[in-house]
Design an enzyme around this catalytic site. Structure first.
Site, short mmCIF file in Angstrom:
data_model
loop_
_atom_site.label_atom_id
_atom_site.label_comp_id
_atom_site.label_asym_id
_atom_site.label_seq_id
_atom_site.Cartn_x
_atom_site.Cartn_y
_atom_site.Cartn_z
N GLU A 1 0.81 -1.20 0.47
CA GLU A 1 0.21 -0.14 0.05
C GLU A 1 0.46 1.19 -0.06
O GLU A 1 0.19 2.27 -1.11
CB GLU A 1 -1.04 0.08 1.34
CG GLU A 1 -2.19 -1.26 1.23
CD GLU A 1 -1.28 -2.15 1.79
OE1 GLU A 1 -0.32 -2.52 2.26
OE2 GLU A 1 -2.16 -1.96 3.16
N CYS B 1 -2.46 -2.42 7.30
CA CYS B 1 -2.32 -2.30 9.11
C CYS B 1 -2.66 -0.90 9.54
O CYS B 1 -3.24 -0.09 8.37
CB CYS B 1 -0.89 -2.97 9.07
SG CYS B 1 0.53 -1.89 8.48
N CYS C 1 0.17 1.12 6.99
CA CYS C 1 -1.07 1.56 5.89
C CYS C 1 -2.32 2.80 5.76
O CYS C 1 -2.95 3.47 4.56
CB CYS C 1 -0.80 0.46 4.85
SG CYS C 1 0.23 -0.10 4.91
#
Length: 143
Positions: A49, A77, A80
């Site tokens: 990402e 996560c 990101c």
């Protein structure tokens, strides 16, 4: 999502955890695509990402990716998800959920946190089984 899956498979072939990401411009054209590259780059932030958002910002000639869509094979996560919020993407589309580290509803919900100044639309579960299988297959060969 199919292009993101192709990026994930490429990452797996390179020995990376198979996560792929794509950024689409407001018209739906692909402006960036990346797979995880933490091992190759020796960089803990080289998630798919982050790499895709960096490339998209360069291509878009603006760090604000307003109207753009981030498509990723695995739920982002916290890092990101934070990058998605900071880049002002309009939506985040992801495939497999990440019960251990997901920050788009599983463990945390950074993308829809009302305390933040931007909240992208979240679309989850797109080709979820296929996205999860790529990860499962990768880790099955590692055990």
């Amino acid at each position: 999502m199919r292009l993101a899956l192709a990026e994930a498979r490429r990452a797996a072939q390179a020995g990376e955890v198979p996560v792929g990401a794509v950024v689409l411009d407001p018209a739906g054209a692909v402006i960036a695509a990346a797979g995880n590259a933490r091992e190759a780059a020796h960089d803990p932030t080289a998630h798919a990402e982050i790499l895709a958002l960096r490339t998209a910002a360069r291509e878009h000639a603006d760090w604000r990716l307003s109207g753009c869509t981030l498509v990723v094979t695995l739920e982002p996560c916290t890092m990101c998800a934070g990058a998605a919020v900071l880049s002002r993407v309009a939506r985040v589309v992801y495939g497999a959920t990440d019960e251990k580290a997901g920050a788009a509803g599983s463990l945390w919900d950074v993308l829809r946190d009302r305390r933040l100044n931007h909240r992208p639309e979240v679309v989850l579960g797109v080709l979820a089984d296929e996205c999860a299988a790529v990860l499962s297959d990768f880790f099955a060969t590692r055990r």
